[in-house]
Design an enzyme around this catalytic site. Structure first.
Site, PDB file in Angstrom:
ATOM      1  N   CYS A 190     -21.412  18.343  74.850  1.00 19.45           N
ATOM      2  CA  CYS A 190     -22.824  17.468  75.320  1.00 19.45           C
ATOM      3  C   CYS A 190     -23.471  17.233  74.051  1.00 19.45           C
ATOM      4  O   CYS A 190     -24.579  16.552  73.828  1.00 19.45           O
ATOM      5  CB  CYS A 190     -23.560  18.156  75.970  1.00 19.45           C
ATOM      6  N   ARG A 232     -29.590  19.612  60.039  1.00 18.52           N
ATOM      7  CA  ARG A 232     -29.475  18.221  60.975  1.00 18.52           C
ATOM      8  C   ARG A 232     -30.812  17.495  60.834  1.00 18.52           C
ATOM      9  O   ARG A 232     -30.691  16.250  61.054  1.00 18.52           O
ATOM     10  CB  ARG A 232     -29.162  18.420  62.371  1.00 18.52           C
ATOM     11  N   ARG A 288     -29.194  23.693  81.144  1.00 15.55           N
ATOM     12  CA  ARG A 288     -29.116  24.591  79.833  1.00 15.55           C
ATOM     13  C   ARG A 288     -30.488  25.448  79.999  1.00 15.55           C
ATOM     14  O   ARG A 288     -31.453  24.666  80.193  1.00 15.55           O
ATOM     15  CB  ARG A 288     -29.008  23.846  78.611  1.00 15.55           C
ATOM     16  N   ARG A 331     -31.503  19.329  79.104  1.00 17.51           N
ATOM     17  CA  ARG A 331     -32.472  20.179  77.941  1.00 17.51           C
ATOM     18  C   ARG A 331     -33.655  20.680  78.580  1.00 17.51           C
ATOM     19  O   ARG A 331     -34.813  20.017  78.793  1.00 17.51           O
ATOM     20  CB  ARG A 331     -32.430  19.359  76.809  1.00 17.51           C
ATOM     21  N   ASN A 355     -23.880  18.915  67.922  1.00 16.59           N
ATOM     22  CA  ASN A 355     -24.964  18.861  66.850  1.00 16.59           C
ATOM     23  C   ASN A 355     -25.203  19.857  65.931  1.00 16.59           C
ATOM     24  O   ASN A 355     -25.314  19.823  64.813  1.00 16.59           O
ATOM     25  CB  ASN A 355     -26.429  18.345  67.681  1.00 16.59           C
ATOM     26  N   ASP A 356     -25.134  21.224  66.601  1.00 19.35           N
ATOM     27  CA  ASP A 356     -25.352  22.429  65.984  1.00 19.35           C
ATOM     28  C   ASP A 356     -23.949  22.889  65.317  1.00 19.35           C
ATOM     29  O   ASP A 356     -23.982  23.298  64.230  1.00 19.35           O
ATOM     30  CB  ASP A 356     -25.863  23.558  67.066  1.00 19.35           C
TER      31      ASP A 356
HETATM   32  C1  PEP Z   1     -25.920  20.219  70.461  1.00 16.94           C
HETATM   33  O1  PEP Z   1     -26.141  21.168  69.815  1.00 16.94           O
HETATM   34  O2  PEP Z   1     -24.909  19.678  70.233  1.00 16.94           O
HETATM   35  C2  PEP Z   1     -26.474  20.123  71.532  1.00 16.94           C
HETATM   36  C3  PEP Z   1     -26.107  19.586  72.571  1.00 16.94           C
HETATM   37  O3  PEP Z   1     -27.796  20.804  71.683  1.00 16.94           O
HETATM   38  P1  PEP Z   1     -29.187  20.493  70.930  1.00 16.94           P
HETATM   39  O4  PEP Z   1     -29.048  18.941  70.421  1.00 16.94           O
HETATM   40  O5  PEP Z   1     -30.307  20.150  71.976  1.00 16.94           O
HETATM   41  O6  PEP Z   1     -29.526  21.352  70.048  1.00 16.94           O
HETATM   42 MG    MG Z   2     -27.708  22.585  70.230  1.00 19.64          MG
END
Ligand code: PEP
Ligand code: MG
Length: 572
Positions: A503, A466, A333, A297, A455-456
Site C-alpha cells: 500500500c 521522506r 489501518r 488511513r 513509503n516507510d
Molecule cells: C507506507 O509507509 O508505505 C504507508 C502506506 O503508510 P504511510 O504512508 O501512511 O506512512
Molecule cells: Mg507508513
C-alpha cells in the site's frame, strides 16, 4: 519573463491558474480585561460587518464565476454571522465578564462547534466546519491580521506554501484549488499522497517557490514532470493547455477499463485496490474501478479538529465505507499518528526524530483508551462489509501479539453485551520497518496477511527522511536492496499460505509494477487515480515475462540498472 523551477512531481496533471499564497499563521487569542464594554461590543459588530461584506463579495464572485452550488458555502457562512443565538451570547459575555471580544467569541464558538461535531448527523457536522471558518475570518478582522486560510479560497487558484500539513491539504477546497506547489516535502509526504487521491496536480520540494511568486502571479504546475512555470508567456500557456488536454484524453482512454478485470495476458488475476483517507474518497475508488480498499488511513478522522472523534463517529465512518464498498475487501489501518501527522490536542511532547519516535502502534499500545475505542468502532462496523484490520509500524512480534490481544479483549467484551461481530475479519500488519521484513517468516505464522508500506520501508532502509527534499534521491524503490526485502516478505508469506499486498506509493509506480507482478505480489493498493493506468499496464504483461524480469532485477546492483532493465522491456 517566464522562469521555470523544478521540484518533485507529486501528483499527475497540469494546472494553470493564479497564485494563492498560503501563509502559516496562528491566530493568537488572548484573554484580556476591558473597561469600556460597549466599545468592545462595537468592535465585535464592526468585525462582523466587515466579514459580512467580504463574504457578500466573495459569494457574488463565486456565483458568477463558478455557479450557484459552489457559492452556497458562502451563503452558509453569512447565515452563521446573522444568527443571534451565536452572536448575542458573545455580546452578553463581553458585558457581564468585562472581557475582550476575541476571547468571548472564541469561547462561545468553540462551544457550538463541539456541540455540532458531536452530533450524529453529517449536516450538523458541516455546520461546525462553517462556524469554524467564518469565526476565523471575524477573528482575523478583530486582530487586524490578513488571513490566508485554505478553506476560505473562493476562486480558481494554485496554492503555494512552504509546506502543507495533511490537515491543510484536507481543508483545500477541491472546487477552487486546481493544483499546489510547496518548498519542502517528498513524493511520499502525506500532502503529496493526498493530492493524488484528490486528483489535483502537485509539485513538492521545489525549495524556493514561495520566494519567487506573489499572490496573483500566473503559474503553471506540471505534476507530470515536476516543473513549475512562473509568469508564462501566452505561447507557453497555449502549449500547456494542449498538454493538459492530452493528459485528459489519456485518462479517458484508461477510463474504458473501469469495469475490466486486472488480468495478465496469461490470465493471472491480481487485485488492484485503492488507498483512502476519508469516507468521501470512496467516490474516487468507485469511479476508478478499484477492486477494494487496500489502505484506509484512519488518522484523517482524528485530524483537523479539536478533540478525539467519538466511538460513534468512527463507527459511522467505517460503516459507510464498508457499505459503499459492498462485499469488496476494505483494509482499515488502525491509528497511525506521529511523523508528519500530528494531533495538537493530544499535547504530545515535540520529538527530535518524529518518524523514529512515538508513532502509530507505539502510541496506541501506550494510550490504550484511544486504541480500544477505535477497535470497538471497527468491530461493531464489521458486519456491514468485508473488513480486514491492520496494525501500522509493527517492529516486533511482541507488539503484534499485544495489539492482537487487545483486539480480542474488546471483541469478547462486545460479544458479552450481545453485539454482533463478523467472524471473517482478517488481521494483518504493515511491513514497513526493516526488522519486520527480515523476520517475515516468523510473522507469517501469526498474521493473516501483510501489506508492505514502502513509503516507510524505503525511508528506514535507506535512512533517508521522506519529508526532506535534500535526501529525496535516496527514495529508491528500485534499489535492489528494497526489491530483495520485498521478495523475502512475499516468499515468507506464501510459504505460510498468506497473501501479501503493498500500500506504499511504490505499488502504483509504473517502473515497479512489472517487477512486483513477477515477484508474486497479490494485491496492489495505490492512489485511486493510479488504478486505471496500472490496470492498463498489467494487462499488457504475461506472468511468465514478469517473473523473468523480476528474477533479473534481483541480480542487479543499482536502482538505475533496474530502471534501465524495465524501460528496455516496456510493453506499449
Ligand atoms: C507506507 O509507509 O508505505 C504507508 C502506506 O503508510 P504511510 O504512508 O501512511 O506512512
Ligand atoms: Mg507508513
Amino acid at each position: 519573463m517566464a522562469s521555470v523551477i523544478s521540484g518533485i512531481a507529486a501528483s499527475n496533471g497540469v494546472a494553470i491558474a493564479k497564485v494563492f499564497r498560503l501563509e502559516n499563521m496562528e491566530l493568537r487569542i488572548e484573554k484580556k480585561e476591558v473597561q469600556d464594554t460597549e466599545a468592545e461590543v462595537q468592535r465585535l459588530e464592526q468585525a462582523i460587518q466587515t466579514s459580512m461584506s467580504e463574504l457578500e463579495k466573495i459569494k457574488e464572485h463565486a456565483n458568477k464565476e463558478l455557479g450557484e452550488d459552489k457559492a452556497a458555502i458562502f451563503a452558509a457562512h453569512l447565515l452563521v454571522l446573522n444568527d443571534p443565538e451565536l452572536i448575542n451570547p458573545v455580546k452578553d459575555r463581553i458585558r457581564s465578564d468585562k472581557l475582550n471580544a476575541e476571547y468571548c467569541l472564541n469561547e462561545t464558538a468553540t462551544m457550538f462547534i463541539t456541540l455540532f461535531e458531536q452530533m450524529d448527523n453529517e449536516y450538523m457536522k458541516e455546520r461546525a466546519a462553517d462556524i469554524r471558518d467564518v469565526i476565523k475570518r471575524v477573528h482575523a478582522h478583530l486582530l487586524g491580521v490578513q488571513l490566508s486560510n485554505p478553506s476560505l479560497i473562493s476562486e480558481e487558484v494554485v496554492v503555494i506554501a512552504e509546506d502543507l500539513t495533511p490537515s491543510d491539504t484536507a481543508q483545500l477546497n477541491r472546487k477552487f484549488v486546481k493544483g499546489f506547489a510547496t518548498d519542502i516535502g517528498g513524493r511520499t509526504s502525506h500532502s503529496a499522497i493526498m493530492a493524488r487521491s484528490m486528483e489535483i496536480p502537485a509539485v513538492v520540494g521545489t525549495k524556493q517557490i514561495t520566494k519567487q511568486v506573489e499572490n496573483g502571479t500566473l503559474l503553471i504546475i506540471d505534476g507530470l514532470t515536476g516543473e513549475v512555470i512562473i509568469d508564462p508567456t501566452p505561447e507557453t500557456v497555449a502549449q500547456y493547455e494542449q498538454k493538459k488536454k492530452e493528459y485528459e484524453s489519456q485518462r479517458e482512454e484508461w477510463a474504458k477499463l473501469v469495469h475490466e478485470k486486472t488480468l495478465t495476458t496469461d490470465e493471472v488475476h491480481v487485485e488492484l485496490a485503492a488507498n483512502i483517507g476519508t469516507p468521501e474518497d470512496v467516490n474516487g475508488v468507485l469511479k476508478n474501478g478499484a477492486e477494494g480498499i487496500g489502505l484506509y488511513r484512519t488518522e484523517f478522522l482524528y485530524m483537523g479538529r479539536d478533540q478525539l472523534p467519538t466511538e460513534e463517529e468512527q463507527f459511522e465512518a467505517y460503516k459507510s465505507v464498508l457499505e459503499r464498498m459492498e462485499e469488496k475487501p476494505v483494509v482499515v489501518r488502525t491509528l497511525d499518528i506521529g511523523g508528519d501527522k500530528e494531533l495538537p490536542y493530544l499535547h504530545l511532547p515535540k520529538e527530535l526524530n518524529p518518524f523514529l519516535g512515538f508513532r502509530a502502534v507505539r502510541l496506541c499500545l501506550e494510550e490504550q483508551g484511544i486504541f480500544r475505542e477505535q477497535l470497538r468502532a471497527l468491530l461493531r462496523a464489521s458486519v456491514y462489509g468485508n473488513l480486514k484490520i491492520m496494525f501500522p509500524m509493527i517492529a516486533t512480534l511482541e507488539e503484534f501479539r499485544q495489539a492482537k490481544a487487545i483486539l480480542l479483549e474488546e471483541k469478547a467484551a462486545l460479544q458479552e453485551k450481545g453485539v454482533s461481530i463478523s467472524e471473517q475479519i482478517e488481521l494483518g500488519i504493515m511491513v514497513e520497518i526493516p526488522s519486520t521484513a527480515v523476520l517475515a517468516d516468523q510473522f507469517a505464522q501469526e498474521v493473516d496477511f501483510f501489506s508492505i508500506g514502502t513509503n516507510d520501508l524505503i525511508q528506514y532502509t535507506m535512512a533517508a527522511d521522506r519529508m526532506n527534499e535534500r535526501v529525496s534521491y535516496l527514495y529508491q524503490p528500485y534499489n535492489p536492496s528494497i526489491l530483495r526485502l520485498i521478495n523475502m516478505v512475499i516468499k515468507a508469506a506464501h510459504q505460510e499460505g498468506k497473501w501479501v499486498g503493498m500500500c506504499g506509493e511504490m505499488a502504483g509506480d509504473e517502473i515497479a509494477i512489472p517487477i512486483l507482478l513477477g515477484l508474486g505480489l497479490d494485491e496492489f493498493s495505490m492512489s485511486a487515480s493510479s488504478v486505471l493506468p496500472a490496470r492498463s499496464q498489467i494487462r499488457k504483461w504475461s506472468m511468465t515475462d514478469a517473473q523473468k524480469l523480476a528474477e533479473q532485477a534481483l541480480t542487479l546492483k543499482t536502482a538505475e540498472e533496474v530502471q534501465a532493465l524495465v524501460l528496455k522491456s516496456v510493453k506499449v
